[in-house]
Design a protein around this motif. Structure first.
Motif, PDB file in Angstrom:
ATOM      1  N   UNK A 121       0.813  -1.209   0.000  1.00  0.00           N
ATOM      2  CA  UNK A 121       0.000   0.000   0.000  1.00  0.00           C
ATOM      3  C   UNK A 121       0.846   1.259   0.000  1.00  0.00           C
ATOM      4  N   UNK A 122       0.654   2.084  -1.020  1.00  0.00           N
ATOM      5  CA  UNK A 122       1.336   3.384  -1.067  1.00  0.00           C
ATOM      6  C   UNK A 122       0.868   4.283   0.070  1.00  0.00           C
ATOM      7  N   UNK A 123      -0.406   4.186   0.399  1.00  0.00           N
ATOM      8  CA  UNK A 123      -0.960   4.996   1.489  1.00  0.00           C
ATOM      9  C   UNK A 123      -0.289   4.648   2.817  1.00  0.00           C
ATOM     10  N   UNK A 124      -0.067   3.340   3.055  1.00  0.00           N
ATOM     11  CA  UNK A 124       0.586   2.915   4.293  1.00  0.00           C
ATOM     12  C   UNK A 124       2.016   3.436   4.356  1.00  0.00           C
ATOM     13  N   UNK A 125       2.717   3.426   3.234  1.00  0.00           N
ATOM     14  CA  UNK A 125       4.090   3.942   3.212  1.00  0.00           C
ATOM     15  C   UNK A 125       4.106   5.443   3.462  1.00  0.00           C
ATOM     16  N   UNK A 126       3.131   6.145   2.900  1.00  0.00           N
ATOM     17  CA  UNK A 126       3.052   7.584   3.152  1.00  0.00           C
ATOM     18  C   UNK A 126       2.823   7.850   4.636  1.00  0.00           C
ATOM     19  N   UNK A 127       1.983   7.023   5.255  1.00  0.00           N
ATOM     20  CA  UNK A 127       1.731   7.205   6.689  1.00  0.00           C
ATOM     21  C   UNK A 127       2.992   6.920   7.492  1.00  0.00           C
ATOM     22  N   UNK A 128       3.770   5.913   7.085  1.00  0.00           N
ATOM     23  CA  UNK A 128       5.039   5.638   7.765  1.00  0.00           C
ATOM     24  C   UNK A 128       5.962   6.846   7.666  1.00  0.00           C
ATOM     25  N   UNK A 129       6.027   7.448   6.478  1.00  0.00           N
ATOM     26  CA  UNK A 129       6.860   8.632   6.302  1.00  0.00           C
ATOM     27  C   UNK A 129       6.420   9.780   7.189  1.00  0.00           C
ATOM     28  N   UNK A 130       5.102   9.993   7.269  1.00  0.00           N
ATOM     29  CA  UNK A 130       4.568  11.065   8.117  1.00  0.00           C
ATOM     30  C   UNK A 130       4.885  10.786   9.586  1.00  0.00           C
ATOM     31  N   UNK A 131       4.721   9.526  10.000  1.00  0.00           N
ATOM     32  CA  UNK A 131       4.977   9.157  11.395  1.00  0.00           C
ATOM     33  C   UNK A 131       6.438   9.342  11.761  1.00  0.00           C
ATOM     34  N   UNK A 132       7.337   8.858  10.887  1.00  0.00           N
ATOM     35  CA  UNK A 132       8.770   8.974  11.159  1.00  0.00           C
ATOM     36  C   UNK A 132       9.205  10.435  11.217  1.00  0.00           C
ATOM     37  N   UNK A 133       8.698  11.236  10.296  1.00  0.00           N
ATOM     38  CA  UNK A 133       9.074  12.655  10.278  1.00  0.00           C
ATOM     39  C   UNK A 133       8.524  13.385  11.502  1.00  0.00           C
ATOM     40  N   UNK A 134       7.277  13.067  11.878  1.00  0.00           N
ATOM     41  CA  UNK A 134       6.699  13.724  13.049  1.00  0.00           C
ATOM     42  C   UNK A 134       7.497  13.393  14.304  1.00  0.00           C
ATOM     43  N   UNK A 135       7.878  12.126  14.450  1.00  0.00           N
ATOM     44  CA  UNK A 135       8.660  11.749  15.629  1.00  0.00           C
ATOM     45  C   UNK A 135      10.025  12.430  15.598  1.00  0.00           C
ATOM     46  N   UNK A 136      10.673  12.414  14.448  1.00  0.00           N
ATOM     47  CA  UNK A 136      11.980  13.070  14.324  1.00  0.00           C
ATOM     48  C   UNK A 136      11.881  14.549  14.676  1.00  0.00           C
ATOM     49  N   UNK A 137      10.885  15.238  14.122  1.00  0.00           N
ATOM     50  CA  UNK A 137      10.769  16.677  14.326  1.00  0.00           C
ATOM     51  C   UNK A 137      10.492  17.034  15.783  1.00  0.00           C
ATOM     52  N   UNK A 138       9.774  16.163  16.488  1.00  0.00           N
ATOM     53  CA  UNK A 138       9.400  16.484  17.860  1.00  0.00           C
ATOM     54  C   UNK A 138      10.397  15.967  18.895  1.00  0.00           C
ATOM     55  N   UNK A 139      10.992  14.807  18.637  1.00  0.00           N
ATOM     56  CA  UNK A 139      11.870  14.193  19.635  1.00  0.00           C
ATOM     57  C   UNK A 139      13.347  14.483  19.405  1.00  0.00           C
ATOM     58  N   UNK A 140      13.747  14.647  18.149  1.00  0.00           N
ATOM     59  CA  UNK A 140      15.165  14.760  17.832  1.00  0.00           C
ATOM     60  C   UNK A 140      15.600  16.151  17.388  1.00  0.00           C
ATOM     61  N   UNK A 141      14.856  16.730  16.464  1.00  0.00           N
ATOM     62  CA  UNK A 141      15.296  17.987  15.846  1.00  0.00           C
ATOM     63  C   UNK A 141      15.645  19.073  16.859  1.00  0.00           C
ATOM     64  N   UNK A 142      14.843  19.269  17.934  1.00  0.00           N
ATOM     65  CA  UNK A 142      15.191  20.341  18.884  1.00  0.00           C
ATOM     66  C   UNK A 142      16.520  20.114  19.605  1.00  0.00           C
ATOM     67  N   UNK A 143      17.009  18.876  19.612  1.00  0.00           N
ATOM     68  CA  UNK A 143      18.221  18.536  20.360  1.00  0.00           C
ATOM     69  C   UNK A 143      19.350  18.069  19.443  1.00  0.00           C
ATOM     70  N   UNK A 144      19.199  18.316  18.144  1.00  0.00           N
ATOM     71  CA  UNK A 144      20.156  17.747  17.201  1.00  0.00           C
ATOM     72  C   UNK A 144      21.563  18.305  17.371  1.00  0.00           C
ATOM     73  N   UNK A 145      21.681  19.543  17.817  1.00  0.00           N
ATOM     74  CA  UNK A 145      23.011  20.113  18.027  1.00  0.00           C
ATOM     75  C   UNK A 145      23.783  19.320  19.074  1.00  0.00           C
ATOM     76  N   UNK A 146      23.118  18.954  20.175  1.00  0.00           N
ATOM     77  CA  UNK A 146      23.769  18.159  21.217  1.00  0.00           C
ATOM     78  C   UNK A 146      24.092  16.763  20.709  1.00  0.00           C
TER      79      UNK A 146
END
Length: 351
Positions: A121-146
């Motif tokens: 399913x292309x839709x399922x892959x798109x959702x995986x991409x959205x989920x991974x990016x959302x987690x990265x942006x919220x959990x990692x991006x603010x602390x990426x310098x450290x």
């Protein structure tokens, strides 16, 4: 015990990743979010992340259990220091791999309903991409310098080891759980398996959110990678009140010497220390000597330079004394030092 078997050709194909891999950091940090009581060093970060995750980001956690199998497709072979590039590679995983790895996951835990169709399913892959990016942006991006600073400092230290001691010294240096018994690299882990490189070489990937012991991909047919923890300071998140502690440290040691202690959180040579704190090399050497005499740092010569690292006492002082016991006896002080070491590296025995 994980045993990685080398040939002569493999020793020529050992590669050290140049920096943190965002896809690996996402998976490993998700493991930390998924545990109720994880390492102290990630405690405040975990509290902040858990309270702020959106529904999309939370869906990513369903594929990243804290223990046991995690699908290899979440950490694409070859690695990348760019999140977008790594995400594109992950979403381009062949359908057969999606299906096989989700089946392996389903044997250990329930696969999220939305992810069950990733192989078709292309839709399922798109959702995986959205989920991974959302987690990265919220959990990692603010602390990426450290994250990047800690990993790049470790890479610099490994390069020095490679230069002075060669590939075998590099392999043996990356973590206390690793020993080199020519031609086998032994990693003290709960998993008991053998990986035969057979001329493919090995990538060493330092990771900020890796904890206790190195890990590798589950599928032995994928390009081999060994992901290992880097040292941490308890104050990496710069918690509230950190400014006060920095001022107190400066009042105790002097501003320049306090800056030198902070600059050595991940280790540095004398010339690197001089650049970090903006003084001449002789002045940096003098500051390092005072810190060493006080038991706050340790120094060793590597060819034409001197490499400085914090001692457990130095790390405790830098972290605001949270790991020191009040008016401790020698036994208590030793216990405090052991706790600081555990905070920086994790305890393999607890795995």
């Amino acid at each position: 015990m994980l045993r990685i078997h080398f040939t002569t050709q493999d020793l020529l194909r050992v590669r050290l990743a140049p920096g943190p891999d965002p896809l690996w950091e996402a998976v490993l940090s998700a493991h930390q979010v998924n545990v109720a009581h994880g390492p102290l060093v990630f405690g405040q970060w975990r509290s902040q992340v858990v309270s702020g995750l959106t529904r999309e980001a939370r869906s990513y956690l369903g594929l990243t259990p804290p223990r046991g199998y995690t699908p290899d497709f979440l950490t694409p072979a070859g690695g990348s220091t760019d999140f977008g590039e790594g995400l594109d590679t992950m979403l381009s995983t062949p359908s057969a791999r999606f299906r096989n790895e989700l089946e392996l996951l389903s044997r250990r835990r329930e696969v999220p309903r939305w992810a069950a169709d990733l192989h078709r399913s292309t839709v399922a892959r798109q959702r995986l991409g959205v989920a991974a990016k959302a987690f990265h942006d919220q959990a990692l991006a603010p602390h990426w310098t450290a994250v990047r600073g800690a990993v790049e400092a470790d890479v610099a230290a490994r390069v020095r080891t490679l230069t002075s001691g060669g590939t075998q010294a590099l392999l043996a240096s990356v973590h206390p759980t690793i020993t080199w018994h020519d031609p086998v690299l032994c990693v003290d882990t709960a998993a008991d398996r053998d990986v035969y490189l057979e001329g493919r070489g090995l990538t060493l990937q330092p990771a900020f959110f890796c904890w206790r012991a190195p890990i590798s991909l589950a599928d032995p047919e994928l390009p081999p990678v060994l992901v290992y923890p880097v040292p941490h300071g308890l104050s990496w998140l710069q918690p509230a009140g950190g400014g006060h502690r920095e001022r107190a440290l400066a009042a105790l040691l002097g501003r320049t010497r306090a800056a030198a202690l902070s600059a050595l959180a991940y280790g540095a040579s004398t010339s690197e220390l001089a650049r970090h704190i903006g003084v001449s090399a002789p002045s940096a050497s003098e500051h390092a000597s005072v810190l060493r005499d006080a038991g706050l740092i340790a120094s060793r010569r590597e060819r034409n330079s001197v490499w400085h690292t914090l001692t457990p006492l130095g790390q405790a002082v830098l972290d605001g004394g949270r790991e020191l016991v009040a008016a401790g006896t020698p036994d208590r002080t030793a216990s405090a030092s052991r706790r600081v070491v555990a905070a920086r590296w994790g305890s393999p025995a607890a795995s």
